[in-house]
Design an enzyme around this catalytic site. Structure first.
Site, PDB file in Angstrom:
ATOM      1  CB  CYS A  48       7.646  -2.589  -5.970  1.00 46.58           C
ATOM      2  SG  CYS A  48       9.006  -3.636  -5.429  1.00 46.58           S
ATOM      3  N   GLY A  77       8.429   2.572  -2.483  1.00 40.96           N
ATOM      4  CA  GLY A  77       9.770   2.075  -2.681  1.00 40.96           C
ATOM      5  C   GLY A  77      10.762   3.196  -2.882  1.00 40.96           C
ATOM      6  CG  ASN A 150       3.423  -4.595  -5.549  1.00 40.92           C
ATOM      7  OD1 ASN A 150       4.251  -4.878  -4.683  1.00 40.92           O
ATOM      8  ND2 ASN A 150       2.267  -4.039  -5.253  1.00 40.92           N
ATOM      9  N   GLY A 151       4.845  -7.792  -5.561  1.00 42.45           N
ATOM     10  CA  GLY A 151       4.418  -8.999  -4.868  1.00 42.45           C
ATOM     11  C   GLY A 151       5.590  -9.914  -4.606  1.00 42.45           C
ATOM     12  CE1 TYR A 307       4.787   1.984   8.075  1.00 42.15           C
ATOM     13  CE2 TYR A 307       5.348   1.013   5.959  1.00 42.15           C
ATOM     14  CZ  TYR A 307       5.707   1.763   7.053  1.00 42.15           C
ATOM     15  OH  TYR A 307       6.948   2.306   7.137  1.00 42.15           O
TER      16      TYR A 307
END
Length: 542
Positions: A48, A77, A150-151, A307
């Site tokens: 995210c 996201g 995030n994670g 990416y």
């Protein structure tokens, strides 16, 4: 008001558009030995984008700046977006499924008053697409805490069973688990040491939390009466960067975000990355306080540079764009050894452009934009099921016949994961008249699950699973295929920042930096059913 919220009365008043019908509470998931990360049949991963902003002008709404920041992080996201603002006494929240521009309409922005706030964008995983699982998450005890994450936690199931038996969890999200573990630790700290300075209570509590939770987590939270509190896991797997600016009165204002690309439009300048194992408090008065809570050793996810991140971002002191250029230079050397007769180099837009430019330059071949992208179609890699991804490819890309007709073409992609998209692109190029289609990937073959927050959960999904390079090439329908080596990938990163001793490249080499991932864990991950309906490419009929 739900039973969970009636159990504790928050010192802060909390307002929420979800409380007026924008979301529903889901019952607590059943426990099971097959549960990985909290919910039966799936692991809630997060790839995210997060952002938090503190300003000193109490008359100015921070929501507009959060909105701009989230637009800059939208690539991280596209499933849901959420925001919470704080005016010193009241939280206001809005979150829902959809893009940033769709979730935050005019009435929402007017409602989101306050000079401090958090924003989050989330991409879909296997299941878990309900707006209930959109972030931020909230607990009202102690103090009143909002949190974005995030994670992905690798011991979420254990935490739910052993640490949170007395707390009601509304979702299967590991982010909610992390929030509640921290809330429990902070509550105990406040009760045990009521006279301790408030900032020390926070730092001591999060030190305790860091000793319990495992996996990847970059966190930003808002705590009633305390300020904005951010922290990062001891390995620094997911990015988190600190920015600063001064307002017209010379007062310091702060921003914490997944990527510094979000800073530019808002006038923030990068200060530094949040260190692994570090926590940072921005008080309501604008003072920044930090503490190294546990020993950290930076081991960032290398897939961020390939990416996930924008090319105009700098993460852990490394320019994403320069990293991608270096991948192209290294890849060109390997391509040159193959002796392929190539007429032109074509990137698979958008992430492969820097590498493709360097390959074309090194091989002294023309670079052409042969694949035209429809920018109103979402990223196929993060779409929730294979069928949707397949249908999306033709809407997403169109091959220009003038570039491909009668040519031997080398396609450069940033990575090849499931291969479904690439399989169709190769066919598209042949339909446009290509005589030969060669492939080169700037990343090595993905052979292992990513357990730290990228939706690559099962080996069975990957086109490279149990295949040689020749077999992968046949599956993709290409005339030749070459991958970046793992060693070249790692050396590209290590050569750009000598302060980074190690990268997490586990999806390429199976070496998981947290040290708690073994074959048994990965078997449980696959047995839990993640990746169901997401299979890799199959060989085309020739």
């Amino acid at each position: 008001m739900s039973a969970a919220r009636r159990a504790h009365v928050s010192p802060a008043r909390v307002g929420s558009e979800r409380a007026r019908g924008c979301g529903r509470t889901r019952p607590r998931p059943a426990r099971s030995s097959a549960t990985i990360g909290g919910r039966r049949g799936e692991l809630q991963v997060r790839g995210c984008g997060i952002i938090g902003i503190t300003t000193r002008d109490t008359e100015r709404a921070v929501a507009a700046e959060l909105y701009e920041g989230l637009l800059m992080l939208q690539h991280r996201g596209q499933d849901s977006a959420g925001m919470v603002t704080y005016d010193g006494s009241r939280f206001r929240e809005k979150k829902d499924n959809g893009l940033v521009k769709d979730v935050f309409e005019k009435s929402s922005m007017k409602y989101l008053e306050g000079h401090i706030g958090l924003g989050h964008v989330r991409y879909p995983t296997a299941g878990g697409l309900s707006a209930t699982e959109a972030q931020p998450f909230f607990v009202n005890q102690p103090l009143g805490i909002y949190l974005i994450h995030n994670g992905n936690l690798t011991n979420a199931d254990y935490l739910r069973e052993k640490e949170l038996n007395n707390r009601h969890l509304r979702t299967g999200s590991d982010s909610e688990i992390l929030l509640n573990v921290f809330a429990e630790d902070l509550s105990k700290e406040i009760s045990s040491n009521p006279n301790k300075d408030k900032d020390k209570q926070l730092f001591d509590a999060v030190t305790e939390t860091m000793g319990k939770v495992k996996g990847a987590y970059s966190i930003i939270s808002l705590i009633n009466g305390q300020g904005m509190f951010a922290f990062r896991d001891p390995h620094g797997i997911r990015p988190l960067v600190l920015g600063q600016r001064q307002n017209a009165n010379g007062q310091d204002e702060w921003c914490v975000a997944s990527e510094d690309a979000a800073f530019g439009p808002l006038g923030f300048s990068i200060v530094r990355d949040v260190n692994p194992g570090e926590a940072i408090l921005i008080t309501d008065e604008g003072k920044m306080i930090s503490r190294q809570c546990v020993k950290g050793a930076i081991s960032p996810c290398i897939f961020e540079y390939i990416y996930l991140a924008r090319p105009d971002s700098q993460i852990n002191g490394i320019s994403v764009y320069e990293f991608q250029l270096e991948l192209g230079r290294r890849l060109a050397k390997r391509i040159n050894e193959r002796g392929w007769e190539i007429d032109t180099i074509v990137p698979v837009p958008d992430g492969s452009r820097p590498s493709a430019i360097e390959v074309a330059s090194a091989l002294d071949l023309p670079y052409r934009e042969g694949l035209v992208k429809n920018r109103y179609v979402g990223r196929t890699f993060i779409m929730p099921d294979q069928r949707t991804r397949e249908l999306s490819v033709r809407r997403k890309l169109n091959a220009m016949r003038s570039v491909f007709n009668g040519k031997s073409v080398l396609l450069i992609d940033d990575s090849i994961v499931r291969g479904t998209t690439m399989n169709q692109i190769v066919k598209m190029c042949r339909d446009a008249g290509a005589v030969k289609v060669y492939l080169a990937s700037a990343a090595p073959p993905v052979r292992y699950p990513n357990v730290y927050g990228v939706d690559m959960p099962s080996r069975k999904e990957f086109v490279a699973d149990n295949k040689t390079e020749e077999e992968i090439c046949a599956t993709l329908g290409a005339d030749g295929l070459i991958y970046q080596t793992v060693d070249d990938l790692l050396q590209a990163g290590l050569g750009m920042n000598a302060q980074i001793p190690r990268f997490d490249a586990s999806c390429f080499n199976g070496d998981y930096v947290t040290g708690d991932i073994d074959d048994k864990y990965l078997e449980r991950l696959e047995a839990a059913g993640r990746g169901k309906g997401k299979t890799g490419a199959t060989a085309p009929a020739r």
